[in-house]
Scaffold this motif. Structure first.
Motif, short mmCIF file in Angstrom:
data_model
loop_
_atom_site.label_atom_id
_atom_site.label_comp_id
_atom_site.label_asym_id
_atom_site.label_seq_id
_atom_site.Cartn_x
_atom_site.Cartn_y
_atom_site.Cartn_z
N GLN A 301 -4.22 15.75 -2.34
CA GLN A 301 -4.79 15.20 -1.11
C GLN A 301 -4.76 13.67 -1.12
N GLN A 305 -2.81 11.21 1.70
CA GLN A 305 -3.49 10.14 2.43
C GLN A 305 -3.14 8.75 1.88
N PHE A 351 -13.90 11.69 1.58
CA PHE A 351 -12.75 12.17 0.79
C PHE A 351 -13.17 13.16 -0.29
#
Length: 400
Positions: A301, A305, A351
């Motif tokens: 992830q 990002q 996050f």
């Protein structure tokens, strides 16, 4: 004539020529005046004892109005009125700094008690920070980052050159060891300083010497907890040695606790757009995934990002990597493996939660934002009671 009695509540107005020492330690800075180097410690002591609602001084020839400060210790003493310190410039000064102060005041003796002790929203801790016992001894408590500066007086009954402290005891034979330094205080209201009235104390589940545990508000699970310092520290990097030691103790204890319940815990800290350290501790059932799965989910992830999440040595200290004040995010897995990101610009605030809530780990993507996970206060109280009971066999604070 003023008498020191238990009924004495303070005075409405105090006028002094010198400024009190340390008055600018909290709240808005006095800018032109360094109150650590100038000002009078005696005036600080006087202000502490008299508890004026307004304190005016003028010797430094500049205008300054600090945030109001408390005259009591939260949770330890009865609430008292706040004090406002105002310094005025000299009359007719060429810089046209303020030398008049207009205000109206109702004498405290005719005020309703509840109205008198009502705290302003921007109130700070007392900048002079004397406890009652130390005040009676005439001992000044230093600012958080200063070494203790005890005052001494020569005792003419002793041998020449010998000093005794202001308590009257010989400085070499004092039976009391040096007291630990008080934890640092926030410059204003803080939701996580344990002594702050803003703390939701029903969420607190365990209190140590330097840290405490609290259930996370809107947690990813019913046993999602936070490790927080009692004093005001912004990040792990800024913690003192004794606080770090207790943080590590809590981490090890929580790992054992969750392991006994068939779970591994993931810890993360986001030192970005936050003012008080919150070490998030989220348990993940063994049945959900492995530690490698969790690690891969964070790295995947992060790449999606465009976040550079680096693996750092297992025994590396975050203090060796990040400087105080630097923004960062780091994750610690149950194996001791750590992932670190130095935040340079923007960073997604959720996050850590988003990764753990994802299908790859807890599979609760609708809980990635804590604001969507809040429950009633009654349910929070029930969850806190349950956690306290379950955690009690592992509570190291009971051994102290």
């Amino acid at each position: 004539m003023l008498c020191s009695t238990s009924q004495f509540k303070g005075v409405d107005i105090l006028l002094t020529s010198p400024w009190p020492k340390y008055v600018g330690n909290f709240g808005n800075s006095s800018g032109e005046v360094d109150t650590k180097k100038c000002g009078s410690a005696l005036v600080s002591s006087l202000a502490t004892d008299l508890k004026p609602r307004y304190h005016f001084a003028a010797l430094e020839k500049t205008y300054y109005e600090r945030l109001p400060y408390r005259n009591h210790v939260v949770l330890q003493e009865n609430a008292q009125h706040a004090t406002r310190f105002i310094a005025l410039a000299n009359v007719g000064n060429p810089e046209k700094k303020k030398y008049l102060y207009a205000f109206s005041i109702v004498p405290m003796k005719v005020m309703d008690a509840a109205e008198l002790v009502k705290q302003p929203p921007d109130v700070t801790e007392n900048p002079y920070r004397k406890s009652g016992k130390e005040a009676s001894m005439g001992k000044q408590i230093p600012a958080p980052e200063e070494e203790s500066a005890c005052q001494f007086f020569f005792d003419l009954n002793e041998k020449q050159g010998r000093k005794r402290s202001s308590t009257g005891r010989d400085s070499k034979s004092s039976p009391h060891p040096k007291q630990p330094r008080k934890p640092p205080q926030p410059p204003g209201p803080c939701w996580f300083c344990l002594a702050s009235p803003e703390v939701e104390k029903h969420l607190v589940v365990n209190i140590g010497t330097h840290c405490y545990l609290a259930l996370a508000k809107g947690g990813l699970s019913d046993d999602h907890v936070l490790v927080l310092p009692i004093g005001h520290y912004q990040s792990v990097v800024e913690l003192s040695a004794e606080v770090v030691e207790e943080v590590e103790k809590y981490k090890a204890t929580l790992r054992r606790f969750f392991r006994s319940r068939g779970k591994r815990c993931v810890l993360f800290e986001r030192n970005y757009k936050s003012h008080h350290l919150q070490l998030q501790v989220i348990p993940v059932p063994f049945s959900c995934c492995s530690t490698d799965d969790i690690k891969d989910a964070f790295i995947t992830q992060a790449e999606q990002q465009q976040i550079e999440l680096l693996e750092i040595p297992e025994h590396a200290d975050i203090k060796q990597i990040a400087q105080p004040g630097a923004a960062y995010f780091y994750v610690e897995l149950d194996t001791g493996e750590k992932l670190f990101h130095r935040i340079k610009k923007n960073f997604p605030l959720q996050f850590g939660r988003e990764v753990l809530a994802s299908e790859a780990i807890l599979n609760i993507p609708d809980k990635s934002d804590w604001r969507h996970c809040q429950v009633s206060k009654e349910e929070e109280e029930m969850l806190a009671r349950r956690f306290r009971k379950d955690f009690e066999p592992f509570d190291f604070t009971l051994d102290d």
